[in-house]
Design a protein around this motif. Structure first.
Motif, PDB file in Angstrom:
ATOM      1  N   GLY A 269       0.874  -1.244   0.041  1.00 27.84           N
ATOM      2  CA  GLY A 269       0.234   0.075  -0.128  1.00 27.84           C
ATOM      3  C   GLY A 269       0.621   1.250  -0.084  1.00 27.84           C
ATOM      4  O   GLY A 269       0.342   2.277   0.282  1.00 27.84           O
ATOM      5  N   ARG A 270       2.253   1.171  -0.221  1.00 26.06           N
ATOM      6  CA  ARG A 270       2.986   2.264  -0.255  1.00 26.06           C
ATOM      7  C   ARG A 270       3.898   2.298  -1.489  1.00 26.06           C
ATOM      8  O   ARG A 270       4.198   1.208  -2.176  1.00 26.06           O
ATOM      9  CB  ARG A 270       3.814   2.496   0.940  1.00 26.06           C
ATOM     10  N   ILE A 271       4.468   3.507  -2.027  1.00 29.32           N
ATOM     11  CA  ILE A 271       5.211   3.606  -2.910  1.00 29.32           C
ATOM     12  C   ILE A 271       6.628   3.318  -2.502  1.00 29.32           C
ATOM     13  O   ILE A 271       6.920   4.174  -1.434  1.00 29.32           O
ATOM     14  CB  ILE A 271       5.081   4.818  -3.897  1.00 29.32           C
ATOM     15  N   ARG A 272       7.281   2.198  -3.007  1.00 35.16           N
ATOM     16  CA  ARG A 272       8.425   1.780  -2.577  1.00 35.16           C
ATOM     17  C   ARG A 272       9.802   2.346  -3.177  1.00 35.16           C
ATOM     18  O   ARG A 272      10.728   2.630  -2.598  1.00 35.16           O
ATOM     19  CB  ARG A 272       8.556   0.209  -2.269  1.00 35.16           C
ATOM     20  N   THR A 273       9.811   2.493  -4.520  1.00 39.43           N
ATOM     21  CA  THR A 273      10.692   2.747  -5.553  1.00 39.43           C
ATOM     22  C   THR A 273      10.149   3.634  -6.556  1.00 39.43           C
ATOM     23  O   THR A 273       9.214   3.319  -7.205  1.00 39.43           O
ATOM     24  CB  THR A 273      11.554   1.674  -5.945  1.00 39.43           C
ATOM     25  N   VAL A 274      10.924   4.844  -6.829  1.00 36.19           N
ATOM     26  CA  VAL A 274      10.741   5.474  -8.100  1.00 36.19           C
ATOM     27  C   VAL A 274      12.003   5.446  -8.940  1.00 36.19           C
ATOM     28  O   VAL A 274      13.058   6.012  -8.443  1.00 36.19           O
ATOM     29  CB  VAL A 274      10.398   6.894  -7.744  1.00 36.19           C
ATOM     30  N   ARG A 275      11.737   4.966 -10.068  1.00 36.76           N
ATOM     31  CA  ARG A 275      13.001   4.836 -10.916  1.00 36.76           C
ATOM     32  C   ARG A 275      13.030   5.714 -12.115  1.00 36.76           C
ATOM     33  O   ARG A 275      11.934   5.820 -12.826  1.00 36.76           O
ATOM     34  CB  ARG A 275      13.212   3.273 -11.340  1.00 36.76           C
ATOM     35  N   SER A 276      13.907   6.629 -12.188  1.00 38.60           N
ATOM     36  CA  SER A 276      13.869   7.506 -13.320  1.00 38.60           C
ATOM     37  C   SER A 276      15.121   7.357 -14.384  1.00 38.60           C
ATOM     38  O   SER A 276      16.256   7.359 -13.747  1.00 38.60           O
ATOM     39  CB  SER A 276      14.174   8.708 -12.579  1.00 38.60           C
ATOM     40  N   VAL A 277      14.493   7.295 -15.534  1.00 35.73           N
ATOM     41  CA  VAL A 277      15.632   7.129 -16.557  1.00 35.73           C
ATOM     42  C   VAL A 277      15.414   8.391 -17.277  1.00 35.73           C
ATOM     43  O   VAL A 277      14.552   8.771 -18.033  1.00 35.73           O
ATOM     44  CB  VAL A 277      15.261   5.820 -17.585  1.00 35.73           C
ATOM     45  N   ILE A 278      16.454   9.061 -17.365  1.00 34.74           N
ATOM     46  CA  ILE A 278      16.820  10.339 -17.917  1.00 34.74           C
ATOM     47  C   ILE A 278      17.879  10.603 -19.096  1.00 34.74           C
ATOM     48  O   ILE A 278      18.092  11.328 -19.869  1.00 34.74           O
ATOM     49  CB  ILE A 278      16.898  11.605 -17.125  1.00 34.74           C
ATOM     50  N   ASN A 279      18.721   9.253 -19.142  1.00 36.58           N
ATOM     51  CA  ASN A 279      19.656   9.082 -19.954  1.00 36.58           C
ATOM     52  C   ASN A 279      19.171   9.259 -21.317  1.00 36.58           C
ATOM     53  O   ASN A 279      18.369   8.293 -21.871  1.00 36.58           O
ATOM     54  CB  ASN A 279      20.452   7.781 -19.774  1.00 36.58           C
ATOM     55  N   PRO A 280      19.654  10.251 -22.334  1.00 34.53           N
ATOM     56  CA  PRO A 280      18.681  10.414 -23.468  1.00 34.53           C
ATOM     57  C   PRO A 280      19.110   9.000 -24.588  1.00 34.53           C
ATOM     58  O   PRO A 280      18.350   8.861 -25.403  1.00 34.53           O
ATOM     59  CB  PRO A 280      19.413  11.699 -24.143  1.00 34.53           C
ATOM     60  N   ASP A 281      20.236   8.512 -24.206  1.00 30.95           N
ATOM     61  CA  ASP A 281      20.734   7.395 -25.286  1.00 30.95           C
ATOM     62  C   ASP A 281      19.396   6.198 -24.978  1.00 30.95           C
ATOM     63  O   ASP A 281      19.371   5.384 -25.605  1.00 30.95           O
ATOM     64  CB  ASP A 281      22.038   6.615 -24.831  1.00 30.95           C
ATOM     65  N   LYS A 282      18.554   6.097 -23.810  1.00 31.50           N
ATOM     66  CA  LYS A 282      17.749   4.992 -23.456  1.00 31.50           C
ATOM     67  C   LYS A 282      16.191   5.494 -23.785  1.00 31.50           C
ATOM     68  O   LYS A 282      15.410   4.838 -23.335  1.00 31.50           O
ATOM     69  CB  LYS A 282      17.952   4.834 -22.021  1.00 31.50           C
ATOM     70  N   LEU A 283      15.943   6.755 -24.268  1.00 31.88           N
ATOM     71  CA  LEU A 283      14.755   7.213 -24.485  1.00 31.88           C
ATOM     72  C   LEU A 283      14.179   7.469 -25.773  1.00 31.88           C
ATOM     73  O   LEU A 283      13.059   7.753 -26.307  1.00 31.88           O
ATOM     74  CB  LEU A 283      14.669   8.507 -23.927  1.00 31.88           C
ATOM     75  N   GLY A 284      15.217   7.475 -27.007  1.00 32.19           N
ATOM     76  CA  GLY A 284      14.930   7.729 -28.282  1.00 32.19           C
ATOM     77  C   GLY A 284      13.862   6.834 -28.772  1.00 32.19           C
ATOM     78  O   GLY A 284      13.177   7.332 -29.578  1.00 32.19           O
ATOM     79  N   HIS A 285      13.730   5.588 -28.280  1.00 35.39           N
ATOM     80  CA  HIS A 285      12.535   4.723 -28.960  1.00 35.39           C
ATOM     81  C   HIS A 285      11.138   5.122 -28.402  1.00 35.39           C
ATOM     82  O   HIS A 285      10.303   4.989 -29.135  1.00 35.39           O
ATOM     83  CB  HIS A 285      12.562   3.292 -28.637  1.00 35.39           C
ATOM     84  N   LEU A 286      11.167   6.233 -27.474  1.00 34.45           N
ATOM     85  CA  LEU A 286       9.787   6.904 -27.176  1.00 34.45           C
ATOM     86  C   LEU A 286       9.438   7.860 -28.006  1.00 34.45           C
ATOM     87  O   LEU A 286       8.410   8.370 -27.850  1.00 34.45           O
ATOM     88  CB  LEU A 286       9.980   7.231 -25.704  1.00 34.45           C
ATOM     89  N   GLY A 287      10.412   8.554 -28.644  1.00 33.32           N
ATOM     90  CA  GLY A 287       9.924   9.674 -29.440  1.00 33.32           C
ATOM     91  C   GLY A 287      11.232  10.474 -29.708  1.00 33.32           C
ATOM     92  O   GLY A 287      12.279  10.157 -28.973  1.00 33.32           O
ATOM     93  N   PRO A 288      11.050  11.920 -30.122  1.00 34.00           N
ATOM     94  CA  PRO A 288      12.058  12.714 -30.122  1.00 34.00           C
ATOM     95  C   PRO A 288      12.581  13.247 -28.688  1.00 34.00           C
ATOM     96  O   PRO A 288      11.650  13.200 -27.839  1.00 34.00           O
ATOM     97  CB  PRO A 288      11.656  14.087 -30.955  1.00 34.00           C
ATOM     98  N   VAL A 289      13.745  13.332 -28.271  1.00 35.99           N
ATOM     99  CA  VAL A 289      14.318  13.438 -26.913  1.00 35.99           C
ATOM    100  C   VAL A 289      14.667  15.163 -26.848  1.00 35.99           C
ATOM    101  O   VAL A 289      15.349  15.576 -27.493  1.00 35.99           O
ATOM    102  CB  VAL A 289      15.500  12.801 -26.675  1.00 35.99           C
ATOM    103  N   ALA A 290      14.193  15.547 -25.656  1.00 37.12           N
ATOM    104  CA  ALA A 290      14.385  16.944 -25.328  1.00 37.12           C
ATOM    105  C   ALA A 290      15.794  17.110 -24.926  1.00 37.12           C
ATOM    106  O   ALA A 290      16.611  16.155 -24.492  1.00 37.12           O
ATOM    107  CB  ALA A 290      13.699  17.430 -24.207  1.00 37.12           C
TER     108      ALA A 290
END
Length: 306
Positions: A269-290
């Motif tokens: 019933g609680r959020i235990r982990t927030v994983r944040s991926v901001i490395n641009p090399d890992k985001l290109g398949h989601l669309g244009p990267v800022a």
């Protein structure tokens, strides 16, 4: 059936196998493409095209993983898998195994296994291949594969939390989490977090991030609300999405370019982990990267160094 049609029919399965072994969308896509090239070069028809192609993509993925592990030892900061919004392979008979094995938590557990253990676990436990097929795929005897499967299963079960939230509970908690962040409600957010909650960020040294790791409900609540406040200044939008089979979000700039991807782990019933991926090399398949560096300067009023 023509070979191309056979292959396209099995492509979702091949990608799903490769992604779970590699934790990388781009590497998995490359492995699938290489599998197609090898399939096209074979002169005889295999008895089972599915087993043949699964074996080929597995061997390719094992080779890629061995070289990738060397690179990951030199990686800047925590390494996280490339975020995946949806699994292209759907099998109602194995839906639970497929969903559980797709989460970032499960992929990080798989990282602890040897390449062979990882491949055997994915083929046997996730996709239900028989041991004769697994043995053929990894080039080991059936008894050896059975031992690899036992070791892999033991490691995976030891690392998994004992009580996981169901899908509806995860979704409801995630909605409350993002509402509290939008409203800047530190106290409300803190109530949704586990006492030992962690934020883990993967920037790979190529993008700004809050920190490599932030721990504790009070600190996480304050840091995340501050982050959302800065993001609001520059019109960053938050798009709730399922990320690796768990609640999450894609952050986009005012031009709809991808900045970041979050995946949430929910336990008791609680959020235990927030994983944040901001490395641009890992985001290109989601669309244009800022350009995350430029956005940070805009949000904080920093001046760009000449």
């Amino acid at each position: 059936m023509p070979r191309a049609e056979e292959f396209e029919e099995l492509r979702p399965l091949l990608f799903s196998i490769a992604y779970r072994i590699l934790g990388s969308v781009s590497d998995a896509e490359d492995a699938v493409q290489e599998t197609w090239l090898r399939f096209g070069a074979t002169r005889t028809r295999p008895v089972s095209t599915k087993a043949f192609l699964a074996a080929v993509v597995t061997r390719i993925a094992i080779d890629v993983l061995r070289s990738a592990r060397v690179r990951r030892e030199e990686y800047v900061g925590p390494w996280l898998p490339e975020p995946l919004l949806s699994d292209p392979y759907q099998d109602p008979a194995r839906s639970a195994e497929l969903a559980d094995s797709l989460s970032m938590a499960a992929l990080l557990l798989l990282e602890r296994l040897s390449p062979l253990e990882r491949a055997v676990f994915v083929l046997r436990e996730v996709f239900g291949f028989g041991f004769p097929e697994v043995a053929s795929a990894v080039g080991r005897s059936e008894p050896a594969c059975r031992q690899l499967a036992v070791r892999a299963r033991r490691h995976m079960e030891a690392g998994r939390p004992r009580f996981e939230a169901d899908r509806r509970e995860r979704e409801e908690l995630a909605a409350r989490f993002f509402d509290a962040l939008r409203e800047g409600d530190v106290d409300g957010l803190r109530d949704l977090l586990a006492a030992d909650v962690q934020v883990v960020g993967d920037g790979g040294g190529k993008a700004p991030q809050l920190a490599a790791r932030i721990v504790g409900a009070d600190r996480v609540a304050r840091v995340l609300t501050m982050f959302f406040g800065l993001s609001a200044r520059i019109d960053v939008s938050v798009e709730p999405r399922e990320v690796n089979g768990r609640p999450g979000a894609i952050f986009r700039d005012r031009d709809h370019r991808v900045i970041n991807a979050w995946a949430l782990d929910v336990l008791d019933g609680r959020i235990r982990t927030v994983r944040s991926v901001i490395n641009p090399d890992k985001l290109g398949h989601l669309g244009p990267v800022a350009d995350a560096w430029a956005l940070r300067r805009e949000a904080t009023g920093e001046r760009q160094e000449p």
